[in-house]
Design an enzyme around this catalytic site. Structure first.
Site, short mmCIF file in Angstrom:
data_model
loop_
_atom_site.label_atom_id
_atom_site.label_comp_id
_atom_site.label_asym_id
_atom_site.label_seq_id
_atom_site.Cartn_x
_atom_site.Cartn_y
_atom_site.Cartn_z
N LYS A 86 -13.27 -28.16 -44.33
CA LYS A 86 -14.15 -27.04 -44.61
C LYS A 86 -14.69 -26.48 -43.29
O LYS A 86 -15.36 -27.19 -42.54
CB LYS A 86 -15.32 -27.45 -45.51
CG LYS A 86 -16.17 -26.25 -45.93
CD LYS A 86 -17.35 -26.66 -46.79
CE LYS A 86 -18.08 -25.41 -47.28
NZ LYS A 86 -18.50 -24.52 -46.17
N ASP A 110 -17.01 -23.87 -40.99
CA ASP A 110 -18.33 -23.27 -41.09
C ASP A 110 -18.40 -22.05 -40.18
O ASP A 110 -18.63 -22.17 -38.98
CB ASP A 110 -19.40 -24.30 -40.70
CG ASP A 110 -20.80 -23.82 -41.02
OD1 ASP A 110 -20.93 -22.83 -41.77
OD2 ASP A 110 -21.77 -24.44 -40.53
N GLU A 119 -18.48 -30.70 -41.96
CA GLU A 119 -19.29 -30.19 -43.07
C GLU A 119 -18.79 -30.69 -44.41
O GLU A 119 -19.55 -30.89 -45.35
CB GLU A 119 -19.31 -28.66 -43.06
CG GLU A 119 -20.33 -28.09 -44.03
CD GLU A 119 -20.34 -26.59 -44.05
OE1 GLU A 119 -21.20 -26.03 -44.74
OE2 GLU A 119 -19.49 -25.97 -43.40
#
Length: 350
Positions: free
Chosen positions: A66, A68, A208
């Site tokens: 993931k 960011d 994350e």
């Protein structure tokens, strides 16, 4: 031109007892059938990931890191390249390195879906560094440090491919982006691993979280469950409805008062008093003092003193560990401001 950060090899794969490897690529078949051309859309609303507490199980799910940053679509057209934000704003000139690399890709027309990020020294995306490179929230600076992590392909050589399954779209995307590229456009690699184990490693390395995608799904705009996000630490957008004044804190901000959306109303969900840097706090205080309000935008029954209410037009990205029994954030930490038009979706209370 600022040299792009060198991406360490497989940041997720280090310090693991058993190596986790990205899915091997297949060569594109140059003899693929010729199909009728489709009009190139000016914009496609993005497919959004649905938040889940744990990774899904089953052979149809594939995983990625993931990232960011800012969600972008790179439109490669016959006569130009456009870089469009999630909210439909043209930010082409703000990402010159991504723009230049898009022009070099071996394709006549395409729409790439992905995330603009700035990487730290360990290859992790850092939203604060990205915002700083762009001049802060509302800034107009160009970012030469940002790179584009591509994770989907929506239009390819005159063909709308949103109706095909993810595995086929990824196959085409892998043929466009050089393997192990360290240029301004890189492939967000699919990782072959058990979701639970991958999440554990991601959290150990202070990432994350991870994204799970249904390999058989077509590209559908909105948050429909084809893509899932599983976070190590919860992080969401909350409206700032006021602040507590403190002479001992950066920018005299003792805490920000936060709200989430419930139906058509805003509901108070607690405060955040950590995570501020001195220069950011001063800028934030200046912004808030320009939008003071005579009365709060939420029902508030707390006992805090020295409260200043503001219009709920600023959205803070806040990390937190959990919720209290009465619906307040626990162990919250301020992460930065989100752009209202693009990455400022408020947390919605069911």
């Amino acid at each position: 031109m600022t040299k792009l950060p060198r991406m360490p090899p497989r940041p997720l794969l280090r310090e693991a007892d058993t190596p986790i490897r990205s899915k091997p690529r297949r060569r594109r078949n140059p003899a693929q059938p010729q199909l009728p051309l489709d009009p190139m859309p000016s914009r496609i609303d993005p497919c959004l990931a649905l938040l889940k507490p744990r990774p899904p199980k089953g052979p149809q799910w594939v995983f990625e890191v993931k990232w960011d940053g800012y969600r972008l679509a790179v439109h490669i057209e016959t006569s130009r390249v456009r870089i469009v934000t999630r909210g439909g704003h043209d930010w082409t000139e703000r990402f010159p390195a991504i723009l230049a690399e898009a022009r070099r890709l071996p394709v006549s027309t395409a729409i790439l879906d992905g995330e603009a990020v700035v990487l730290d020294e360990r290859g992790r995306s850092d939203f604060g560094m990205l915002q700083q490179s762009l001049g802060g929230r509302g800034g107009k600076r160009t970012s030469r440090e940002a790179i584009f992590m591509a994770f989907d392909l929506l239009y390819f050589d005159g063909h709308d491919v949103t109706g095909t399954e993810l595995s086929s779209r990824r196959h085409l995307l892998e043929g466009l982006i050089p393997q192990a590229s360290e240029d301004a456009i890189r492939l967000s690699e699919e990782i072959e691993a058990d979701g639970e184990r991958l999440l554990r490693i991601a959290c150990e390395q202070h990432l994350e979280g991870i994204i799970a995608k249904d390999r058989n799904s077509r590209y559908r705009s909105g948050r429909l469950g084809d893509w899932l996000k599983i976070k190590c630490i919860q992080s969401d957008g909350f409206a700032i409805v006021g602040y507590q004044r403190s002479s001992a804190a950066f920018g005299n901000i003792g805490a920000l008062l936060l709200a989430a959306r419930q139906g058509e109303e805003l509901v108070y969900v607690g405060s955040v008093g950590t995570g501020f840097k001195a220069d950011e706090a001063m800028k934030l205080r200046t912004m808030m003092d320009k939008i003071k309000a005579a009365r709060p935008a939420v029902k508030y029954s707390g006992r805090r003193k020295n409260l200043i209410w503001i219009k709920p037009t600023l959205v803070a990205e806040v990390e937190y560990r959990a919720w209290t029994h009465d619906g307040k954030l626990r162990h919250a930490s301020y992460k930065g401001l989100r752009e209202m038009a693009d990455n400022a979706n408020l947390y919605e209370i069911a």
